[in-house]
Design a protein around this motif. Structure first.
Motif, PDB file in Angstrom:
ATOM      1  N   ASN A  58       0.899  -0.951  -0.056  1.00  0.00           N
ATOM      2  CA  ASN A  58       0.018   0.004   0.470  1.00  0.00           C
ATOM      3  C   ASN A  58       0.829   1.246   0.004  1.00  0.00           C
ATOM      4  N   VAL A  59       1.922   1.122   0.042  1.00  0.00           N
ATOM      5  CA  VAL A  59       3.198   2.754   0.617  1.00  0.00           C
ATOM      6  C   VAL A  59       3.213   2.766  -1.364  1.00  0.00           C
ATOM      7  N   ASP A  60       3.303   4.241  -1.643  1.00  0.00           N
ATOM      8  CA  ASP A  60       3.363   4.634  -2.996  1.00  0.00           C
ATOM      9  C   ASP A  60       5.522   4.668  -2.785  1.00  0.00           C
ATOM     10  N   GLU A  61       5.778   4.491  -3.153  1.00  0.00           N
ATOM     11  CA  GLU A  61       7.110   4.410  -3.293  1.00  0.00           C
ATOM     12  C   GLU A  61       8.049   5.668  -4.151  1.00  0.00           C
ATOM     13  N   LYS A  62       6.540   6.246  -4.971  1.00  0.00           N
ATOM     14  CA  LYS A  62       7.309   7.416  -5.137  1.00  0.00           C
ATOM     15  C   LYS A  62       7.118   8.525  -4.289  1.00  0.00           C
ATOM     16  N   ASN A  63       6.031   8.303  -3.827  1.00  0.00           N
ATOM     17  CA  ASN A  63       5.723   9.727  -2.986  1.00  0.00           C
ATOM     18  C   ASN A  63       5.970   9.072  -1.441  1.00  0.00           C
ATOM     19  N   LEU A  64       6.739   8.680  -1.141  1.00  0.00           N
ATOM     20  CA  LEU A  64       7.263   8.000   0.180  1.00  0.00           C
ATOM     21  C   LEU A  64       7.243   9.748   1.758  1.00  0.00           C
ATOM     22  N   THR A  65       6.045   9.214   2.419  1.00  0.00           N
ATOM     23  CA  THR A  65       5.682  10.345   3.408  1.00  0.00           C
ATOM     24  C   THR A  65       6.868   9.882   4.598  1.00  0.00           C
ATOM     25  N   ALA A  66       7.258  10.695   5.678  1.00  0.00           N
ATOM     26  CA  ALA A  66       7.230  10.340   6.758  1.00  0.00           C
ATOM     27  C   ALA A  66       6.316   9.345   7.561  1.00  0.00           C
TER      28      ALA A  66
END
Length: 140
Positions: free
Chosen positions: A108-116
């Motif tokens: 579910n993690v978007d590798e191109k828009n990683l947040t903290a």
């Protein structure tokens, strides 16, 4: 003299209007300053609440991982005695069961828009994964 009188009255009226507008401007500047101060206070409150939310999410994640781990340990101790002769297919099935939930989170993690928050989630997923692999007998 009549033309000069009209000009003088026009200038006086313009001066009065300018003074009134200056007063209005000063009042608006004070109001703007107060609103900026209020917004700054709200932004600080929002930031504090975000940090508190992150801390609570981290604690919830850790507790969830601990619950899963404790449930699995209880199941393992009830199902069989631990020994080194467990077939690989059982080990694989056990690891899939333990790690499947975290694999879904990872996907579910978007590798191109990683947040903290995503980075924190990934850290916890890796920590739990390696802990589980060590319990399964892998040496690092």
């Amino acid at each position: 003299m009549n033309g000069n009188g009209v000009n003088r009255e026009g200038f006086l009226a313009a001066r009065d209007t300018i003074e009134a507008l200056k007063g209005t401007l000063e009042c608006l500047e004070v109001n703007l300053s107060q609103e900026r101060d209020a917004n700054e206070g709200l932004n600080l409150t929002i930031e504090a609440l975000r940090k508190e939310n992150e801390n609570l999410q981290e604690k919830a994640f850790q507790l969830e991982a601990e619950i899963v781990s404790l449930k699995q340990e209880a199941k393992d101790s009830g199902d069989r005695k631990k020994d080194d002769s467990v077939p690989p297919s059982e080990i694989r099935a056990e690891l899939e069961k333990k790690l499947g939930f975290y694999y879904k989170d990872l996907k579910n993690v978007d590798e191109k828009n990683l947040t903290a928050e995503d980075s924190e989630t990934l850290y916890h997923i890796l920590t739990y994964t390696f802990k589980t692999l060590k319990k399964a007998g892998l040496k690092f």
